[in-house]
Motif scaffolding. Structure first.
Motif, mmCIF file in Angstrom:
data_model
loop_
_atom_site.group_PDB
_atom_site.id
_atom_site.type_symbol
_atom_site.label_atom_id
_atom_site.label_comp_id
_atom_site.label_asym_id
_atom_site.label_seq_id
_atom_site.Cartn_x
_atom_site.Cartn_y
_atom_site.Cartn_z
ATOM 1 N N SER A 345 0.817 -1.210 0.000
ATOM 2 C CA SER A 345 0.000 0.000 0.000
ATOM 3 C C SER A 345 0.853 1.263 0.000
ATOM 4 N N SER A 346 1.990 1.243 0.724
ATOM 5 C CA SER A 346 2.857 2.422 0.798
ATOM 6 C C SER A 346 3.416 2.778 -0.572
ATOM 7 N N ARG A 350 2.178 6.130 -3.054
ATOM 8 C CA ARG A 350 3.185 7.075 -3.540
ATOM 9 C C ARG A 350 3.218 7.121 -5.067
ATOM 10 N N ILE A 401 1.244 10.939 3.339
ATOM 11 C CA ILE A 401 1.436 9.485 3.336
ATOM 12 C C ILE A 401 2.516 9.087 4.326
ATOM 13 N N GLU A 402 3.605 9.848 4.356
ATOM 14 C CA GLU A 402 4.691 9.541 5.286
ATOM 15 C C GLU A 402 4.249 9.705 6.738
ATOM 16 N N ARG A 403 3.501 10.778 7.030
ATOM 17 C CA ARG A 403 3.013 10.984 8.398
ATOM 18 C C ARG A 403 2.033 9.887 8.794
ATOM 19 N N ARG A 404 1.181 9.494 7.868
ATOM 20 C CA ARG A 404 0.193 8.439 8.130
ATOM 21 C C ARG A 404 0.887 7.126 8.466
ATOM 22 N N GLU A 405 1.905 6.801 7.702
ATOM 23 C CA GLU A 405 2.630 5.559 7.966
ATOM 24 C C GLU A 405 3.385 5.619 9.285
ATOM 25 N N ALA A 406 3.909 6.815 9.608
ATOM 26 C CA ALA A 406 4.615 6.967 10.876
ATOM 27 C C ALA A 406 3.663 6.765 12.052
ATOM 28 N N ARG A 407 2.435 7.302 11.936
ATOM 29 C CA ARG A 407 1.447 7.113 13.004
ATOM 30 C C ARG A 407 1.058 5.641 13.138
ATOM 31 N N GLN A 408 0.891 4.978 12.003
ATOM 32 C CA GLN A 408 0.541 3.554 12.040
ATOM 33 C C GLN A 408 1.672 2.731 12.669
ATOM 34 N N HIS A 409 2.896 3.105 12.337
ATOM 35 C CA HIS A 409 4.055 2.401 12.908
ATOM 36 C C HIS A 409 4.100 2.588 14.418
#
Length: 422
Positions: A345-346, A350, A401-409
């Motif tokens: 998805s990442s 992108r 997208i980067e912030r979203r993935e960081a929050r999920q991580h």
């Protein structure tokens, strides 16, 4: 105006363009926008949409009509040099399974916006004044569809380079998909122009010429480029001169067949050997292209954009519908295609965000359509707005997208840490 009268006008116009573009780039740089987006917006602001609206006499004095073709030609030099560098950078990266996935993404990224654009024009036929005089509804619909299908490949390459995405899977996949996307789109554009002129010749010339160009480049271009960069009898100046001559020769050919110079320049960059000598040539040409020549093309396009036309409610609504169709058709379709090909998805998100940028190549297509008489000022302005919006949203979307993935991580990590502490 005589050449003697044009020369001083050219110098002062270039000075104003470069300083203004630098100022806008500094302001938008604080918001994380790449310089290429700033140059595009600056070009519009120097046109009738702002400078011409507030100070028409100043705009006429700075950019008289006889000066515009000169700005266009010099801007083309910048496009050729920059795309050569983009092709050379692209050749450095290889991703497993790239060709199949890039082909599927490109197919989706062309088909969906093309169909949405055609449908939008057919549905609004007669309600919005976007048809040029003497142009059929079918030609107008096809042109809008092709314009929405285009990806701004040079901008995509520059955004990827400036934001450190070069060499990543999503960066290289986007470059490959964008390259395929735009070749197909330009061939379709040639077909639209052929239909508008009532002659099939231009489309046949473009398709046949592109095949011939690919064969010559593949079987002879690599050897010629390798000889140019590695022959001991040549010094740095000779290599630089030979590279520029080769680029301009290929640019002439691809322009003549209707594929346009930027693709020829990109192809030359791809076949260049990876050597220290090539690096020197690229490092010499790129700053000149990006700093001096490219802003002139953006300004040339901006001078032909009139956002005052959006004051008409039907045109404004059509513009908003075009922006929506462009985003759904390109971002959504490319994301879905990447996911269907098994991309994470990442990566898919992108790729969709990068492929959605249209700026530079759409501006080129719009200028071609305007010169051919199949685009009127209202449609030109609407599609410039599409180019601006879809390109301006690229960097913020990537950051989101980067912030979203960081929050999920972080959300996954915190429960794991709690368990380990207990």
């Amino acid at each position: 105006m005589t050449p003697t009268e044009l020369a001083p006008r050219f110098f002062i116009a270039v000075t104003v363009i470069l300083i203004f573009c630098k100022g806008v780039a500094w302001l938008l740089g604080k918001a994380g926008q790449p310089a290429v987006v700033s140059e595009m917006l600056a070009g519009v602001l120097l046109g009738p949409s702002l400078l011409g609206l507030l100070m028409p006499d100043v705009q006429d004095a700075l950019f008289p009509a006889p000066l515009l073709p000169i700005l266009y030609v010099v801007g083309q030099v910048g496009l050729v040099l920059f795309m050569f560098q983009a092709g050379y950078a692209f050749s450095a990266h290889r991703v497993t399974g790239l060709a199949g996935t890039a082909g599927v993404i490109s197919l989706a990224g062309v088909t969906a916006p093309l169909l949405l654009g055609v449908l939008l024009v057919l549905v609004t036929a007669g309600a919005v004044p976007i048809q040029a005089d003497g142009t059929s509804l079918g030609v107008s619909a096809a042109f809008v569809g092709v314009a929405l299908a285009i990806t701004a490949f040079p901008m995509l390459a520059r955004i990827i380079t400036e934001h450190g995405h070069a060499g990543t899977r999503h960066g290289t996949l986007s470059l490959a998909s964008g390259a395929i996307d735009d070749v197909v789109a330009w061939i379709m554009l040639a077909a639209v122009l052929a239909v508008a002129s009532g002659r099939a010749g231009p489309a046949i010339v473009t398709a046949g010429g592109a095949v011939l160009f690919g064969l010559v480049l593949w079987f002879g271009g690599r050897a010629a480029a390798s000889t140019l960069m590695t022959h001991r009898a040549l010094n740095d100046r000779a290599r630089l001169l030979g590279t520029v001559a080769l680029l301009f020769l290929v640019a002439w050919y691809t322009d003549e067949i209707g594929l346009y110079a930027v693709f020829g320049a990109f192809a030359v960059g791809v076949v260049m050997p990876r050597t220290d000598n090539t690096d020197k040539v690229v490092d010499t040409l790129t700053p000149v292209a990006a700093t001096l020549f490219l802003p002139l093309f953006f300004t040339y396009s901006g001078l032909r954009t009139e956002f005052g036309l959006l004051a008409s409610l039907p045109v404004l609504l059509f513009a908003l519908a075009c922006v929506t169709a462009a985003i759904v058709g390109k971002f959504g379709a490319c994301w879905a295609a990447a996911r269907l090909r098994g991309e994470p998805s990442s990566v898919a998100m992108r790729v969709g965000a990068l492929m959605n940028a249209r700026g530079l190549m759409q501006l080129i297509a719009l200028n071609v359509g305007l010169e051919a008489g199949i685009v009127n000022p209202a449609l030109f302005t609407v599609l410039v707005l599409v180019a601006l919006v879809t390109t301006l949203m690229t960097t913020p979307t990537l950051s989101w997208i980067e912030r979203r993935e960081a929050r999920q991580h972080d959300a996954v990590r915190e429960p794991a840490l709690a368990v380990s502490d207990s």
